[in-house]
Motif scaffolding. Structure first.
Motif, PDB file in Angstrom:
ATOM      1  N   VAL A  47      -5.677 -55.607  18.870  1.00 16.02           N
ATOM      2  CA  VAL A  47      -6.422 -56.829  18.558  1.00 16.02           C
ATOM      3  C   VAL A  47      -7.382 -57.172  19.689  1.00 16.02           C
ATOM      4  O   VAL A  47      -8.560 -57.475  19.469  1.00 16.02           O
ATOM      5  CB  VAL A  47      -5.462 -57.999  18.280  1.00 16.02           C
ATOM      6  CG1 VAL A  47      -6.234 -59.301  18.067  1.00 16.02           C
ATOM      7  CG2 VAL A  47      -4.584 -57.696  17.062  1.00 16.02           C
ATOM      8  N   LYS A  48      -6.895 -57.094  20.925  1.00 14.01           N
ATOM      9  CA  LYS A  48      -7.743 -57.411  22.071  1.00 14.01           C
ATOM     10  C   LYS A  48      -8.912 -56.442  22.176  1.00 14.01           C
ATOM     11  O   LYS A  48     -10.044 -56.856  22.461  1.00 14.01           O
ATOM     12  CB  LYS A  48      -6.911 -57.417  23.351  1.00 14.01           C
ATOM     13  CG  LYS A  48      -5.964 -58.609  23.418  1.00 14.01           C
ATOM     14  CD  LYS A  48      -5.213 -58.679  24.731  1.00 14.01           C
ATOM     15  CE  LYS A  48      -4.058 -57.727  24.788  1.00 14.01           C
ATOM     16  NZ  LYS A  48      -3.191 -57.967  25.962  1.00 14.01           N
ATOM     17  N   ALA A  49      -8.672 -55.163  21.944  1.00 13.37           N
ATOM     18  CA  ALA A  49      -9.756 -54.181  21.987  1.00 13.37           C
ATOM     19  C   ALA A  49     -10.773 -54.452  20.888  1.00 13.37           C
ATOM     20  O   ALA A  49     -11.973 -54.285  21.086  1.00 13.37           O
ATOM     21  CB  ALA A  49      -9.194 -52.766  21.847  1.00 13.37           C
ATOM     22  N   ALA A  50     -10.296 -54.896  19.719  1.00  9.65           N
ATOM     23  CA  ALA A  50     -11.199 -55.154  18.604  1.00  9.65           C
ATOM     24  C   ALA A  50     -12.186 -56.261  18.913  1.00  9.65           C
ATOM     25  O   ALA A  50     -13.379 -56.137  18.639  1.00  9.65           O
ATOM     26  CB  ALA A  50     -10.393 -55.509  17.350  1.00  9.65           C
ATOM     27  N   VAL A  51     -11.711 -57.345  19.497  1.00 11.68           N
ATOM     28  CA  VAL A  51     -12.592 -58.505  19.674  1.00 11.68           C
ATOM     29  C   VAL A  51     -13.252 -58.589  21.041  1.00 11.68           C
ATOM     30  O   VAL A  51     -14.291 -59.240  21.170  1.00 11.68           O
ATOM     31  CB  VAL A  51     -11.858 -59.833  19.361  1.00 11.68           C
ATOM     32  CG1 VAL A  51     -11.396 -59.867  17.925  1.00 11.68           C
ATOM     33  CG2 VAL A  51     -10.712 -60.084  20.303  1.00 11.68           C
ATOM     34  N   ALA A  53      -7.329 -57.387  27.768  1.00 17.57           N
ATOM     35  CA  ALA A  53      -7.958 -58.697  27.956  1.00 17.57           C
ATOM     36  C   ALA A  53      -6.899 -59.795  27.976  1.00 17.57           C
ATOM     37  O   ALA A  53      -5.840 -59.665  27.355  1.00 17.57           O
ATOM     38  CB  ALA A  53      -8.955 -58.956  26.835  1.00 17.57           C
ATOM     39  N   ASP A  54      -7.205 -60.878  28.694  1.00 18.27           N
ATOM     40  CA  ASP A  54      -6.270 -62.000  28.717  1.00 18.27           C
ATOM     41  C   ASP A  54      -6.609 -62.980  27.589  1.00 18.27           C
ATOM     42  O   ASP A  54      -7.601 -62.819  26.879  1.00 18.27           O
ATOM     43  CB  ASP A  54      -6.246 -62.688  30.084  1.00 18.27           C
ATOM     44  CG  ASP A  54      -7.599 -63.276  30.493  1.00 18.27           C
ATOM     45  OD1 ASP A  54      -8.409 -63.634  29.606  1.00 18.27           O
ATOM     46  OD2 ASP A  54      -7.847 -63.386  31.705  1.00 18.27           O
ATOM     47  N   LYS A  55      -5.773 -64.003  27.442  1.00 13.48           N
ATOM     48  CA  LYS A  55      -5.949 -64.959  26.356  1.00 13.48           C
ATOM     49  C   LYS A  55      -7.290 -65.683  26.438  1.00 13.48           C
ATOM     50  O   LYS A  55      -7.926 -65.948  25.418  1.00 13.48           O
ATOM     51  CB  LYS A  55      -4.811 -65.983  26.365  1.00 13.48           C
ATOM     52  CG  LYS A  55      -3.526 -65.463  25.755  1.00 13.48           C
ATOM     53  CD  LYS A  55      -2.494 -66.571  25.667  1.00 13.48           C
ATOM     54  CE  LYS A  55      -1.273 -66.131  24.908  1.00 13.48           C
ATOM     55  NZ  LYS A  55      -1.502 -65.944  23.487  1.00 13.48           N
ATOM     56  N   ARG A  56      -7.723 -66.009  27.638  1.00  8.97           N
ATOM     57  CA  ARG A  56      -8.998 -66.706  27.794  1.00  8.97           C
ATOM     58  C   ARG A  56     -10.158 -65.844  27.296  1.00  8.97           C
ATOM     59  O   ARG A  56     -11.068 -66.334  26.614  1.00  8.97           O
ATOM     60  CB  ARG A  56      -9.206 -67.070  29.272  1.00  8.97           C
ATOM     61  CG  ARG A  56     -10.468 -67.860  29.543  1.00  8.97           C
ATOM     62  CD  ARG A  56     -10.615 -68.166  31.031  1.00  8.97           C
ATOM     63  NE  ARG A  56     -10.487 -66.980  31.869  1.00  8.97           N
ATOM     64  CZ  ARG A  56     -11.451 -66.090  32.063  1.00  8.97           C
ATOM     65  NH1 ARG A  56     -12.618 -66.232  31.464  1.00  8.97           N
ATOM     66  NH2 ARG A  56     -11.252 -65.038  32.847  1.00  8.97           N
ATOM     67  N   GLN A  57     -10.119 -64.542  27.617  1.00 15.52           N
ATOM     68  CA  GLN A  57     -11.179 -63.643  27.158  1.00 15.52           C
ATOM     69  C   GLN A  57     -11.176 -63.505  25.638  1.00 15.52           C
ATOM     70  O   GLN A  57     -12.235 -63.466  25.011  1.00 15.52           O
ATOM     71  CB  GLN A  57     -11.002 -62.274  27.820  1.00 15.52           C
ATOM     72  CG  GLN A  57     -11.278 -62.287  29.310  1.00 15.52           C
ATOM     73  CD  GLN A  57     -10.851 -60.992  29.990  1.00 15.52           C
ATOM     74  OE1 GLN A  57      -9.740 -60.510  29.788  1.00 15.52           O
ATOM     75  NE2 GLN A  57     -11.730 -60.432  30.803  1.00 15.52           N
ATOM     76  N   VAL A  58      -9.973 -63.435  25.046  1.00 15.60           N
ATOM     77  CA  VAL A  58      -9.877 -63.344  23.587  1.00 15.60           C
ATOM     78  C   VAL A  58     -10.461 -64.598  22.946  1.00 15.60           C
ATOM     79  O   VAL A  58     -11.257 -64.527  22.007  1.00 15.60           O
ATOM     80  CB  VAL A  58      -8.410 -63.126  23.144  1.00 15.60           C
ATOM     81  CG1 VAL A  58      -8.279 -63.258  21.626  1.00 15.60           C
ATOM     82  CG2 VAL A  58      -7.918 -61.759  23.596  1.00 15.60           C
ATOM     83  N   THR A  59     -10.085 -65.761  23.467  1.00 11.34           N
ATOM     84  CA  THR A  59     -10.590 -67.025  22.923  1.00 11.34           C
ATOM     85  C   THR A  59     -12.104 -67.105  23.040  1.00 11.34           C
ATOM     86  O   THR A  59     -12.796 -67.515  22.097  1.00 11.34           O
ATOM     87  CB  THR A  59      -9.936 -68.215  23.650  1.00 11.34           C
ATOM     88  OG1 THR A  59      -8.520 -68.165  23.420  1.00 11.34           O
ATOM     89  CG2 THR A  59     -10.480 -69.539  23.135  1.00 11.34           C
ATOM     90  N   THR A  60     -12.645 -66.694  24.179  1.00 11.29           N
ATOM     91  CA  THR A  60     -14.095 -66.727  24.395  1.00 11.29           C
ATOM     92  C   THR A  60     -14.819 -65.837  23.390  1.00 11.29           C
ATOM     93  O   THR A  60     -15.825 -66.237  22.788  1.00 11.29           O
ATOM     94  CB  THR A  60     -14.439 -66.277  25.829  1.00 11.29           C
ATOM     95  OG1 THR A  60     -13.840 -67.191  26.748  1.00 11.29           O
ATOM     96  CG2 THR A  60     -15.939 -66.230  26.054  1.00 11.29           C
ATOM     97  N   MET A  61     -14.310 -64.625  23.175  1.00  8.99           N
ATOM     98  CA  MET A  61     -14.977 -63.695  22.255  1.00  8.99           C
ATOM     99  C   MET A  61     -14.837 -64.136  20.798  1.00  8.99           C
ATOM    100  O   MET A  61     -15.778 -63.989  20.009  1.00  8.99           O
ATOM    101  CB  MET A  61     -14.436 -62.280  22.446  1.00  8.99           C
ATOM    102  CG  MET A  61     -14.971 -61.602  23.688  1.00  8.99           C
ATOM    103  SD  MET A  61     -16.796 -61.601  23.789  1.00  8.99           S
ATOM    104  CE  MET A  61     -17.210 -60.631  22.349  1.00  8.99           C
ATOM    105  N   VAL A  62     -13.692 -64.687  20.435  1.00 10.31           N
ATOM    106  CA  VAL A  62     -13.518 -65.208  19.069  1.00 10.31           C
ATOM    107  C   VAL A  62     -14.538 -66.319  18.818  1.00 10.31           C
ATOM    108  O   VAL A  62     -15.170 -66.376  17.759  1.00 10.31           O
ATOM    109  CB  VAL A  62     -12.074 -65.718  18.861  1.00 10.31           C
ATOM    110  CG1 VAL A  62     -11.979 -66.650  17.665  1.00 10.31           C
ATOM    111  CG2 VAL A  62     -11.119 -64.543  18.687  1.00 10.31           C
ATOM    112  N   THR A  63     -14.704 -67.184  19.800  1.00  9.34           N
ATOM    113  CA  THR A  63     -15.665 -68.288  19.677  1.00  9.34           C
ATOM    114  C   THR A  63     -17.074 -67.756  19.483  1.00  9.34           C
ATOM    115  O   THR A  63     -17.828 -68.249  18.625  1.00  9.34           O
ATOM    116  CB  THR A  63     -15.596 -69.186  20.939  1.00  9.34           C
ATOM    117  OG1 THR A  63     -14.248 -69.628  21.114  1.00  9.34           O
ATOM    118  CG2 THR A  63     -16.506 -70.391  20.805  1.00  9.34           C
TER     119      THR A  63
END
Length: 196
Positions: A108-112, A118-128
């Protein structure tokens, strides 16, 4: 393709619904977190989350269902809660005949983000960014559920040129590389690292 993604948890269960076009652009349909109090009886907590998921499945009528694959953790109580909610969620999706995808945290992290650690902050930033949201989904469980849904849609959906003429985005290319690595067996160790 409309995908309902679930970040399973007994105290906080993130749910995200996204519509993903053939060019892999995504639009947010719904995001929420189903919550239960820690001092409530287990069966009532499971019932509450099950009813919440049922309502969202009936309301949004997704084409597919995606959930984070459960991994062993040092905290046995935490992993038990995740496993119990996962079982409830998978049952509800199977009951409706939905195609189901289970995705590891690193997939999931690689996808987004393009990066499997990636950490949670990076995932949240990219989802946004990917969904063009005015503000980041909160808490992190909500962003994680959206990321799971996007990952699944990108994995299952048709590959078409992205807007602007590029074949894929950098994050999508990184995800394709991560998936190829997973098929080759080199992704197993990375997949065991949870993103909680």
């Amino acid at each position: 393709m409309r995908v309902l993604g679930v970040d399973p948890g007994l105290t906080r269960c993130g749910v995200g619904v996204v519509d993903v076009a053939p060019d892999r652009t995504a639009r947010l349909v719904h995001v929420s977190v189903l919550r239960t109090p820690a001092d409530q009886a287990l069966e009532l907590r499971l019932l509450h989350i099950a009813r919440g998921l049922q309502a969202l499945l009936d309301q949004h009528r997704p084409d597919a269902f995606a959930i984070e694959r459960v991994f062993a953790q040092a905290n046995l109580q935490s992993v038990m809660g995740v496993a119990q909610i996962s079982g409830v969620a998978l049952h509800l999706a199977a009951e409706r005949g939905l195609p189901i995808g289970l995705h590891t945290p690193s997939e999931v992290k690689a996808a987004v983000t393009g990066y499997g650690n990636a950490d949670k902050r990076q995932v949240t930033t990219m989802v946004t960014r990917l969904l063009g949201l005015a503000e980041a989904p909160r808490p992190a469980d909500a962003a994680d559920a959206i990321a799971i849904a996007v990952c699944h849609a990108w994995r299952q959906g048709p590959v078409a040129p992205a807007r602007g003429g590029a074949a894929t985005t950098p994050a999508q290319r990184a995800w394709q590389q991560a998936e190829a690595s997973a098929r080759a067996g080199g992704h197993r160790a990375a997949g065991r690292q949870n993103w909680r």
